[in-house]
Scaffold this active site. Structure first.
Site, short mmCIF file in Angstrom:
data_model
loop_
_atom_site.label_atom_id
_atom_site.label_comp_id
_atom_site.label_asym_id
_atom_site.label_seq_id
_atom_site.Cartn_x
_atom_site.Cartn_y
_atom_site.Cartn_z
N ASP A 2 -12.28 -4.64 -50.33
CA ASP A 2 -11.71 -3.89 -49.20
C ASP A 2 -12.53 -2.61 -49.04
OD1 ASP A 2 -10.25 -2.22 -47.55
OD2 ASP A 2 -8.31 -2.76 -48.38
N ASP A 4 -0.57 -9.59 -46.81
CA ASP A 4 -1.29 -8.80 -47.81
C ASP A 4 -0.41 -7.62 -48.19
OD1 ASP A 4 -2.90 -6.32 -46.24
OD2 ASP A 4 -2.58 -8.10 -45.02
N GLU A 37 -13.44 0.29 -46.28
CA GLU A 37 -12.94 0.79 -45.00
C GLU A 37 -12.89 2.31 -45.03
OE1 GLU A 37 -8.60 0.85 -44.68
OE2 GLU A 37 -8.59 -0.84 -46.11
#
Length: 698
Positions: A142, A50, A144
């Site tokens: 994503d 990634d 986080e």
């Protein structure tokens, strides 16, 4: 401005994940796919990378053929962060990784305290140009640690409660499903998820990409029974990617199977089309998947071993909903697409077009193939700068550059069979007319004044009939130039981050175009600097400096310095639906009521962008109806007060902008692009390809 947001530098935009995650995974031992197989490791051997723009130090390219030859099977590529940054390398990385035989997926780095989940989903999808093509996997959310908790004064959870974050994620997922038909893969860590969402189980059915440091198995949130992908290290050296930067690497679960999304197919009746291949990632790398399909057109079949669909299509038109499934051991994956079997293709006549710089353009190219709806794909070459064509043939945008253009529109099916037509498009220079009046400094009411061609100052506002007042009568043209007579307000080119001096110069110097932005800043389009009162005294020179960064001013992280807030001459709010503007409609005897679409005539409402995010007409504020935040909420003119429903952000440009309401995460729009006078304006998703959500503020 890319890389900024709410006034402070967004240092994390080039990185894949937050500094907290990168540090946590720095201890993970990265093993190459080939080394893992050679060692006979019991760990999963299907690996991927990634990446973000960080993997391009000094613009270095990635050799994706070498990455693939090293054994990596998939690439997750950061496409966006928040609703203020798009990775400039995303498109090329995705294209070249796919050409090397890898499957790719875009991942969207969420910043929940910046804007809504709906907006950030739209922003990421638009930024990636996501199109199922048999080579792309499900997009990724994503979510986080807040990388900016020190700058925004919050915490790892963005200063939000668990309930607020779960609601934000639900909005993101709902918009992703609406746009793509798929719920996103969710990337997170066990610690963040448990702490910040209260270990919510609301998304347990969605695939999980877990970031975890562990020798054999990752540590997961209790909400999930299993993981699909595991980021296990942030310090790999990957052949083909610059060795000067570390690379994140990932495993795929041996029990998982991922099926790439197949594009809609459209082929001629009775033809033997190019083969369509179902492609998978098999986490075990040892159990070959078997394929099956339902709903295929008569005469077509799928090879159970290879996933190749081939045959001869039926001799009559039809629409076929197809479902492909793949099985490997106990793992199973499926997805659906549509196969159109069409008749002969014809493209309607395309008349020559004309317009001027700064004007919106809207043109629908029409094709017929014996089927209803949008079943073919359009493309165009030679379009005037600022315009684009959708896959369904809608040409829209804002004309940016004068000239005579020869445009070729082509329509084709999946096999590339089709037809084309050519027409001319004449674009004239922008009119020198437009809203006219004084440009007032917001905090003290002084006016921008031209004492000479090289002395642009801020001094006491004078009556328009006085000589001094005439030097304050600026005209804002449709292309963004600010004129005094035949000359334009220009920011002289500078190097570095210093101030740019102002002058009256020829309206073709390159620094003469400006755009009003959120909180009434006036941004020079050549270098992104903001018009600024140089000193808080009468007659002080004005210049252009970095936006939000003025010493000894009272600006904050979310509002501009007081010397950068300007009130422009009120003018029309012009829609991307050519020929229409935003107007007000109200009962007799009151100034309040719905905001509607009207023809751009002499009586159209005049609007002003103000400090604090207000947009006003006749002293009343553009607002959500009763504070409602759902899609379809109507827009109204109401009495101005300090409420979130009256706060608007302007994004996009250089001519048309989206008017985003952060409270709802939606944009002011002509719903359905009906282009009808009297249609009430309402809140809709901020979809870049929708001309109904774009406006010129002048």
């Amino acid at each position: 401005v890319a890389g900024t947001g709410h006034g402070f530098k967004r240092f994390n935009v080039a990185d894949t994940h937050s500094p907290q995650v990168e540090r946590m995974l720095a201890g993970g031992i990265a093993r190459s796919p080939k080394a893992a197989r050679t060692a006979g490791s019991s760990a999963p051997t299907v690996q991927g990378v990634d990446i973000s723009s960080m993997q391009h130090p000094d613009g270095a390219a990635i050799d994706w053929q070498t990455v693939a030859q090293a054994g990596y099977k998939f690439a997750f590529i950061k496409v966006s962060e928040g609703s203020y940054y798009v990775n400039p390398y995303y498109a090329s990385d995705s294209r070249h990784a796919q050409a090397a035989g890898m499957l790719t997926a875009p991942f969207i780095f969420a910043i929940p305290n910046y804007s809504s989940g709906t907006l950030q989903a739209d922003y990421g999808i638009d930024g990636s140009g996501y199109t199922p093509d048999g080579k792309v996997l499900t997009p990724i959310l994503d979510i986080e640690y807040d990388p900016y908790y020190l700058e925004d004064g919050t915490n790892a959870c963005y200063g939000m409660t668990a309930a607020q974050l779960v609601s934000w994620i639900k909005a993101f997922v709902a918009e992703m499903v609406r746009r793509t038909g798929r719920a996103p893969v969710i990337y997170t860590t066990q610690d963040w998820w448990d702490t910040c969402t209260g270990d919510s189980t609301a998304f347990a059915a969605d695939p999980l990409w877990i970031a975890s440091y562990g020798p054999s198995v990752p540590t997961m949130p209790a909400a999930w029974q299993n993981w699909t992908y595991w980021q296990y290290s942030s310090t790999a050296t990957v052949p083909g990617i610059s060795s000067t930067v570390p690379v994140d690497v990932d495993y795929m679960n041996p029990a998982a199977l991922a099926l790439a999304e197949t594009a809609t197919q459209s082929d001629a009746e009775g033809s033997a089309p190019h083969s369509v291949t179902a492609r998978t990632l098999d986490g075990s790398a040892t159990t070959p998947p078997t394929f099956a399909a339902t709903g295929l057109p008569a005469g077509m079949s799928i090879d159970a071993a290879t996933g190749v669909i081939s045959g001869t299509l039926p001799a009559q038109t039809g629409t076929f909903p197809v479902k492909i499934s793949a099985t490997a051991g106990t793992a199973r994956a499926s997805h659906a697409f549509t196969w159109y079997v069409h008749g002969p293709i014809s493209l309607g006549a395309l008349a020559g077009q004309a317009g001027s710089v700064g004007a919106p353009a809207l043109m629908q190219a029409a094709a017929a193939d014996g089927l209803p709806g949008c079943t073919l794909s359009f493309s165009a070459s030679g379009l005037p700068a600022g315009l684009s064509i959708s896959s369904c043939g809608l040409i829209s945008g804002w004309l940016r550059r004068s000239g005579r253009y020869t445009v070729t529109v082509r329509v084709a099916d999946s096999a590339g069979t089709g037809t084309e037509r050519t027409f001319s498009w004449q674009v004239a220079e922008a009119s020198r007319s437009g809203p006219a009046g004084q440009i007032r400094l917001g905090w003290d009411g002084k006016c921008l004044t031209s004492l000479s061609k090289t002395e642009i100052v801020v001094e006491t506002c004078a009556a328009a009939t006085a000589r001094a007042g005439q030097a304050q009568q600026w005209t804002v043209a449709a292309n963004g130039s600010i004129r005094l007579g035949y000359l334009c307000l220009t920011a002289r080119p500078v190097t570095g981050s210093g101030p740019a001096a102002l002058a009256l110069a020829s309206c073709a110097t390159g620094g003469e175009r400006w755009q009003i932005g959120t909180n009434a800043v006036l941004v020079n389009l050549a270098d992104g600097r903001c018009l600024t009162d140089k000193a808080a005294k009468n007659g002080a020179l004005a210049d252009a400096v970095t936006c939000y960064a003025v010493p000894n001013n009272t600006g904050s992280a979310s509002t501009p310095a007081k010397s950068q807030v300007w009130t422009m001459p009120a003018g029309p709010l012009t829609s991307g639906i050519a020929g229409y503007c935003a107007g007000d409609q109200h009962p007799p005897g009151t100034k309040l009521g719905p905001v509607i679409l009207r023809g751009c005539g002499a009586a159209v409402a005049a609007w002003t962008v103000g400090a604090g995010g207000a947009i006003t007409a006749g002293g009343e504020c553009l607002s959500l109806n009763a504070g409602k935040t759902s899609r379809g909420t109507s827009a109204r003119l109401v009495g101005c007060r300090s409420s979130a429903g009256q706060v608007w952000q302007l994004s996009g440009g250089p001519i048309g902008v989206e008017l985003l309401n952060p409270l709802s995460g939606l944009c002011l729009a002509d719903p359905g692009d009906v282009a009808r006078a009297g249609n009430t304006l309402a809140m809709q998703p901020c979809v870049a390809s929708d001309p109904g959500v774009w406006w010129r503020v002048s």
